[in-house]
Design a protein around this motif. Structure first.
Motif, PDB file in Angstrom:
ATOM      1  N   MET A 271      -5.051   5.237   3.504  1.00  0.00           N
ATOM      2  CA  MET A 271      -4.449   3.916   3.746  1.00  0.00           C
ATOM      3  C   MET A 271      -4.703   3.416   5.162  1.00  0.00           C
ATOM      4  O   MET A 271      -4.717   2.220   5.409  1.00  0.00           O
ATOM      5  CB  MET A 271      -2.938   3.974   3.505  1.00  0.00           C
ATOM      6  CG  MET A 271      -2.567   4.018   2.037  1.00  0.00           C
ATOM      7  SD  MET A 271      -0.811   3.670   1.805  1.00  0.00           S
ATOM      8  CE  MET A 271      -0.113   5.260   2.245  1.00  0.00           C
ATOM      9  N   VAL A 272      -4.862   4.331   6.111  1.00  0.00           N
ATOM     10  CA  VAL A 272      -4.960   3.871   7.501  1.00  0.00           C
ATOM     11  C   VAL A 272      -6.249   4.243   8.219  1.00  0.00           C
ATOM     12  O   VAL A 272      -6.563   3.657   9.252  1.00  0.00           O
ATOM     13  CB  VAL A 272      -3.763   4.378   8.344  1.00  0.00           C
ATOM     14  CG1 VAL A 272      -2.437   3.869   7.779  1.00  0.00           C
ATOM     15  CG2 VAL A 272      -3.753   5.892   8.429  1.00  0.00           C
TER      16      VAL A 272
ATOM     17  N   TYR B  33       5.143   6.878   6.890  1.00  0.00           N
ATOM     18  CA  TYR B  33       4.189   5.852   7.276  1.00  0.00           C
ATOM     19  C   TYR B  33       4.810   5.039   8.406  1.00  0.00           C
ATOM     20  O   TYR B  33       5.911   4.509   8.249  1.00  0.00           O
ATOM     21  CB  TYR B  33       3.889   4.962   6.072  1.00  0.00           C
ATOM     22  CG  TYR B  33       2.747   3.996   6.284  1.00  0.00           C
ATOM     23  CD1 TYR B  33       1.490   4.237   5.736  1.00  0.00           C
ATOM     24  CD2 TYR B  33       2.920   2.837   7.036  1.00  0.00           C
ATOM     25  CE1 TYR B  33       0.443   3.354   5.928  1.00  0.00           C
ATOM     26  CE2 TYR B  33       1.872   1.955   7.239  1.00  0.00           C
ATOM     27  CZ  TYR B  33       0.632   2.218   6.685  1.00  0.00           C
ATOM     28  OH  TYR B  33      -0.411   1.355   6.870  1.00  0.00           O
TER      29      TYR B  33
ATOM     30  N   MET C  36       2.205   4.672  -3.227  1.00  0.00           N
ATOM     31  CA  MET C  36       2.318   6.137  -3.206  1.00  0.00           C
ATOM     32  C   MET C  36       3.606   6.616  -3.869  1.00  0.00           C
ATOM     33  O   MET C  36       3.775   7.805  -4.120  1.00  0.00           O
ATOM     34  CB  MET C  36       2.292   6.650  -1.765  1.00  0.00           C
ATOM     35  CG  MET C  36       1.034   6.324  -0.989  1.00  0.00           C
ATOM     36  SD  MET C  36      -0.409   7.218  -1.613  1.00  0.00           S
ATOM     37  CE  MET C  36       0.084   8.906  -1.294  1.00  0.00           C
TER      38      MET C  36
ATOM     39  N   ARG D 127      -4.855  10.355  -0.387  1.00  0.00           N
ATOM     40  CA  ARG D 127      -4.652   8.914  -0.583  1.00  0.00           C
ATOM     41  C   ARG D 127      -3.842   8.327   0.563  1.00  0.00           C
ATOM     42  O   ARG D 127      -4.094   7.197   1.002  1.00  0.00           O
ATOM     43  CB  ARG D 127      -3.907   8.637  -1.901  1.00  0.00           C
ATOM     44  CG  ARG D 127      -4.777   8.658  -3.140  1.00  0.00           C
ATOM     45  CD  ARG D 127      -3.928   8.441  -4.397  1.00  0.00           C
ATOM     46  NE  ARG D 127      -3.163   7.208  -4.329  1.00  0.00           N
ATOM     47  CZ  ARG D 127      -2.005   7.000  -4.983  1.00  0.00           C
ATOM     48  NH1 ARG D 127      -1.484   7.949  -5.746  1.00  0.00           N
ATOM     49  NH2 ARG D 127      -1.379   5.849  -4.881  1.00  0.00           N
ATOM     50  N   ALA D 128      -2.849   9.059   1.028  1.00  0.00           N
ATOM     51  CA  ALA D 128      -2.012   8.566   2.131  1.00  0.00           C
ATOM     52  C   ALA D 128      -2.859   8.328   3.373  1.00  0.00           C
ATOM     53  O   ALA D 128      -2.798   7.262   4.000  1.00  0.00           O
ATOM     54  CB  ALA D 128      -0.894   9.561   2.415  1.00  0.00           C
TER      55      ALA D 128
ATOM     56  N   LEU E 171       6.121  11.553   2.491  1.00  0.00           N
ATOM     57  CA  LEU E 171       5.165  10.755   3.259  1.00  0.00           C
ATOM     58  C   LEU E 171       5.902   9.955   4.325  1.00  0.00           C
ATOM     59  O   LEU E 171       6.928   9.332   4.046  1.00  0.00           O
ATOM     60  CB  LEU E 171       4.481   9.799   2.279  1.00  0.00           C
ATOM     61  CG  LEU E 171       3.396   8.898   2.806  1.00  0.00           C
ATOM     62  CD1 LEU E 171       2.096   9.699   2.913  1.00  0.00           C
ATOM     63  CD2 LEU E 171       3.194   7.720   1.854  1.00  0.00           C
TER      64      LEU E 171
ATOM     65  N   ASP F 104       0.834  -1.210   0.000  1.00  0.00           N
ATOM     66  CA  ASP F 104       0.000   0.000   0.000  1.00  0.00           C
ATOM     67  C   ASP F 104       0.864   1.255   0.000  1.00  0.00           C
ATOM     68  O   ASP F 104       0.630   2.193  -0.762  1.00  0.00           O
ATOM     69  CB  ASP F 104      -0.892   0.040   1.254  1.00  0.00           C
ATOM     70  CG  ASP F 104      -2.108  -0.849   1.131  1.00  0.00           C
ATOM     71  OD1 ASP F 104      -2.361  -1.360   0.018  1.00  0.00           O
ATOM     72  OD2 ASP F 104      -2.793  -1.045   2.140  1.00  0.00           O
TER      73      ASP F 104
END
Lengths: 261, 261, 261
Positions: free
Chosen positions: C162-163, B119, B92, C158-159, B117, B88
């Motif tokens: 994801m969560v 994560y 990105m 979009r980021a 980003l 996922d």
């Protein structure tokens, strides 16, 4: 992808032809619009197919001359061909890969060879496939003919599909225009082509109502860039014809009208 | 897309690496073909993964040397990585965006930074992930080896898939040909590659039956343009190996045969 | 596709405009993100729409000046437009095909003409469409404003997606950074843009929680390559504005925050 050589055909075969994958794919698409399997007649003049959809609303007549083939060596014979499986095999070919069809006289199976792949296909008993009525016997009094690009026809059908499951297809003789129109519950749509938007028109009053689903099914397999000729009349079937294989093949669809609501 | 700078890693981290997104994506795809999570061992020689699918039909061994990384600074450590979530995050990234992985020693989570980003990913307890058997202990008597382009292997598997869920994969020693064949209820298919269609062959008689679903799963993540080497024998597993990361990584799949029907 | 001439409009019509298909498509997409039908006001200054989604979480204000039209001839009038059907008709147009809209004063239907196609659309009674509150009356104390490329905003959303279904959108005044962050059950994500990644920033502390589904719905119709300006504050709605029709039109979305969990 390396260009694999084709396997040698069975030594004594009554049917051995080689045809570009793109040509065979068009044939399968054109016939597959109406039937799942068909009787394919091979003789000295080429390949001939006549078929009618199970609901007997539309029929197709297809002829492909030996000139469409890279190699054509056949004894007169009729095969019952399962179109969907032939389509599967063709999905393995790219562009104009040569496809070799050879009949094994002992097993009565068809070997389809393309790019290193040998597919042995069980055929269908031709006797078990329903014969369509003889199209040549059906003569309709067409009052108009129109020739247009396949993309223009496709647009007409899509337009009708926005509002209804039925479309009126006809010719306005005074304006020399080809007109497709449809009426939905609240909205109406009308696609009108005349002048330079048509390749040719032989204008007379013509108007019949057709199923949009069938129109869609028939226009979809027409190779893009084709010139399509429609013959139309008053409340009679339409004939829709176009060339395939760069002129070495000819397709004619006939579509019955719906009774006007 | 502007090229964002990567965030600074935690000051004291036992693991801090930067790798091109395309390389990490290949790793995730290769492993994801068989498992949802895996034990990923980082040491001075690079990253090592061994995993087996839940049905214990296929296993994978993957090694990625430090040369595949733009930056590689690790203490010996094994992480339990949830592959789908890593996939996922990689969705990105574009192309070769640098991806930074850093382990937070306190939270034991992995920070994945790419193009602005950040994560933060919870890891899986490596002890909770099943160990595969030690592949080095399994020695099979391979009688043939074939090297071919990944696209050719892909075609073989697709061809078999048209008629059956099982395919015979082998080598014809006399013809020095690699042959994949399958038999369905009515139709048979055979894909034969020899001569220039192969990159290399060490021909001996070899033939085993494999699941087409597994063959499809294993060939799908192979980067296009790869050279794939298959090691084959009589009714034994096949080994399927290829390079990743421009030679800085190596993958070996092993696939068990099905009992012949 | 030949370039068909547009049909002549009704002789006496209170509304007759011609607009490039691409412009009308953007208008329909921007409004369609929130509502299925809308009140579209035509006057001498152009077209004006104000609408609010059924859940009253987001609203849109759109203005399109006569400069966006190839031809603009209207008497002041408000139409109730079914957006999805207009979108269907536009799917028949390509690129910048001119689209003609004409109101038939007798039938009160709208004729949409494009490339040989005439579509007659039943309109919706404008009185039956709910009025949004007057946006001009709602004044919020924005503490920060950020201008960025639409693709960067899209990545942020979009980021977060994801969560979690919620994202915190704000500005870090000290770092002059735009920050979107979200927390899931196990993983967190944070997208931070500063410096050259932003086109402009007027930094003050700002932070509010928004629905990711709404953020996605609002950013999707923004034409790619657009510059988007966000106005943000503490626990208040965000304003999201951008130009359309090469500057001849202006859109402003307002999105209410969610109560922090």
């Amino acid at each position: 992808m390396t260009d694999a050589t084709l396997a040698a055909p069975p030594e004594e075969t009554p049917l051995h032809v080689v045809v570009p994958a793109s040509t065979l794919r068009t044939v399968v698409d054109v016939l597959g619009a109406l039937v799942e399997e068909c009787r394919m007649r091979f003789d000295a003049d080429g390949v001939h197919v006549a078929a009618m959809d199970p609901a007997t609303v539309a029929s197709v007549s297809l002829d492909l001359s030996p000139a469409a083939f890279e190699s054509y060596d056949v004894e007169e014979r009729t095969l019952g061909v399962p179109l969907e499986r032939l389509d599967d095999v063709l999905s393995m070919a790219s562009g104009d890969d040569p496809v070799q069809l050879a009949l094994d006289p002992e097993t009565r199976r068809l070997t389809v060879a393309v790019a290193g792949l040998d597919y042995t296909m069980a055929l269908v008993d031709p006797e078990a496939i329903r014969s369509p009525p003889d199209l040549a016997e059906m003569e309709f009094e067409y009052t108009a003919a129109v020739t247009l690009e396949s993309t223009a026809l496709s647009r007409s059908v899509r337009a009708a599909d926005m509002v209804s499951s039925h479309a009126t297809v006809g010719v306005d003789a005074d304006d020399e225009a080809f007109v497709v129109s449809a009426s939905g519950d609240t909205d109406d749509v009308r696609h009108r082509l005349a002048g330079d938007d048509l390749l040719d028109i032989d204008a007379g009053e013509a108007e019949s109502l057709f199923s949009v689903d069938y129109l869609t099914a028939l226009e979809r397999p027409i190779p893009s860039g084709s010139e399509v000729t429609l013959e139309l009349g008053m409340e009679i079937p339409m004939a829709l014809s176009f060339e395939i294989a760069a002129g070495a093949g000819q397709v004619e669809y006939a579509l019955s009208p719906r009774i006007a609501r």
